[in-house]
Design a protein around this motif. Structure first.
Motif, PDB file in Angstrom:
ATOM      1  N   ASP A 136       0.918  -1.334  -0.168  1.00 28.38           N
ATOM      2  CA  ASP A 136      -0.078  -0.104   0.011  1.00 28.38           C
ATOM      3  C   ASP A 136       0.895   1.473   0.075  1.00 28.38           C
ATOM      4  O   ASP A 136       1.384   1.572   1.008  1.00 28.38           O
ATOM      5  N   ALA A 167       1.542   3.878   2.867  1.00 28.88           N
ATOM      6  CA  ALA A 167       2.150   3.645   4.024  1.00 28.88           C
ATOM      7  C   ALA A 167       3.560   4.581   3.970  1.00 28.88           C
ATOM      8  O   ALA A 167       3.891   5.303   4.889  1.00 28.88           O
ATOM      9  N   GLN A 212       2.048   8.021   4.935  1.00 28.07           N
ATOM     10  CA  GLN A 212       1.940   7.877   6.409  1.00 28.07           C
ATOM     11  C   GLN A 212       3.171   8.360   7.320  1.00 28.07           C
ATOM     12  O   GLN A 212       3.443   8.973   8.139  1.00 28.07           O
ATOM     13  N   CYS A 213       4.193   7.593   6.624  1.00 28.21           N
ATOM     14  CA  CYS A 213       5.442   7.447   7.579  1.00 28.21           C
ATOM     15  C   CYS A 213       6.211   8.710   7.443  1.00 28.21           C
ATOM     16  O   CYS A 213       6.498   9.330   8.553  1.00 28.21           O
ATOM     17  N   CYS A 246      12.212   6.034   6.051  1.00 31.67           N
ATOM     18  CA  CYS A 246      10.663   5.586   5.608  1.00 31.67           C
ATOM     19  C   CYS A 246      10.919   4.321   4.450  1.00 31.67           C
ATOM     20  O   CYS A 246      10.071   4.149   3.936  1.00 31.67           O
ATOM     21  N   ALA A 251       8.755   1.475   4.876  1.00 28.84           N
ATOM     22  CA  ALA A 251       7.337   1.743   5.311  1.00 28.84           C
ATOM     23  C   ALA A 251       6.642   0.619   4.424  1.00 28.84           C
ATOM     24  O   ALA A 251       6.633   0.765   3.100  1.00 28.84           O
ATOM     25  N   GLY A 252       5.440   0.191   4.885  1.00 25.53           N
ATOM     26  CA  GLY A 252       4.680  -0.710   4.171  1.00 25.53           C
ATOM     27  C   GLY A 252       5.237  -2.400   3.806  1.00 25.53           C
ATOM     28  O   GLY A 252       4.363  -3.009   3.585  1.00 25.53           O
ATOM     29  N   ALA A 295       3.438  -5.060   6.347  1.00 30.39           N
ATOM     30  CA  ALA A 295       2.142  -5.560   5.681  1.00 30.39           C
ATOM     31  C   ALA A 295       2.031  -6.031   4.404  1.00 30.39           C
ATOM     32  O   ALA A 295       1.470  -7.167   4.394  1.00 30.39           O
ATOM     33  N   SER A 297       7.392  -1.828  -3.247  1.00 29.59           N
ATOM     34  CA  SER A 297       7.846  -0.466  -2.526  1.00 29.59           C
ATOM     35  C   SER A 297       8.844   0.404  -3.393  1.00 29.59           C
ATOM     36  O   SER A 297       8.593   1.394  -3.500  1.00 29.59           O
TER      37      SER A 297
END
Length: 154
Positions: A28, A31, A34-35, A48, A51-52, A55, A80
């Motif tokens: 996603d 993420a 958000q980070c 970051c 990040a993600g 998940a 990513s």
């Protein structure tokens, strides 16, 4: 692409939950945002790049039934990296639109791409494909963060 990987991709594409924004990889991209937002509100620079990933790995490990033990990590690293490329491209385009030194920025980015390719090819030679994927993702995330910080008012 291996047959099992292709079958996983096809199955995941058809059954991807809405939370993944249509991305069958399980990653996603929100993420990343958000980070970065959390780091900004804390007044800190966060790494970051990963990040993600947790998940994504959880998602892929639940869905993937193939025999390649590296597939979940390779899948999530690629997804990513692609999300970071989108972020980097947006920051780069914004910098080009608002900057006086457009040609300098273009030269710097071309040099950085060459540097990243050499660095990450060395990572592949010493650590294999997953090391290469991590390198590409991490270096792209760092460059996006650097360009973002240069674009911020001082």
């Amino acid at each position: 692409m291996r047959k099992a990987g292709l079958l996983f991709w096809l199955a995941a594409t058809m059954a991807a939950p809405a939370a993944l924004a249509g991305d069958a990889s399980g990653f996603d991209p929100a993420a990343i945002d958000q980070c970065l937002a959390a780091a900004e509100t804390q007044g800190a620079r966060a790494d970051c790049a990963t990040a993600g990933m947790d998940a994504c790995l959880d998602y892929v490990r639940q869905k993937y039934t193939g025999d390649d033990p590296d597939f979940p990590m390779a899948n999530c690293l690629d997804a990513s990296h692609q999300a970071w490329e989108v972020k980097l491209t947006a920051v780069y385009q914004a910098a080009l639109e608002g900057g006086e030194a457009q040609e300098t920025l273009r030269r710097v980015e071309r040099s950085w791409i060459d540097f990243r390719e050499i660095l990450c090819e060395r990572a592949r030679e010493t650590g294999g494909d997953l090391a290469h994927g991590r390198c590409i993702r991490d270096e792209t995330a760092r460059q996006a963060a650097l360009l973002t910080s240069l674009a911020e008012p001082q």
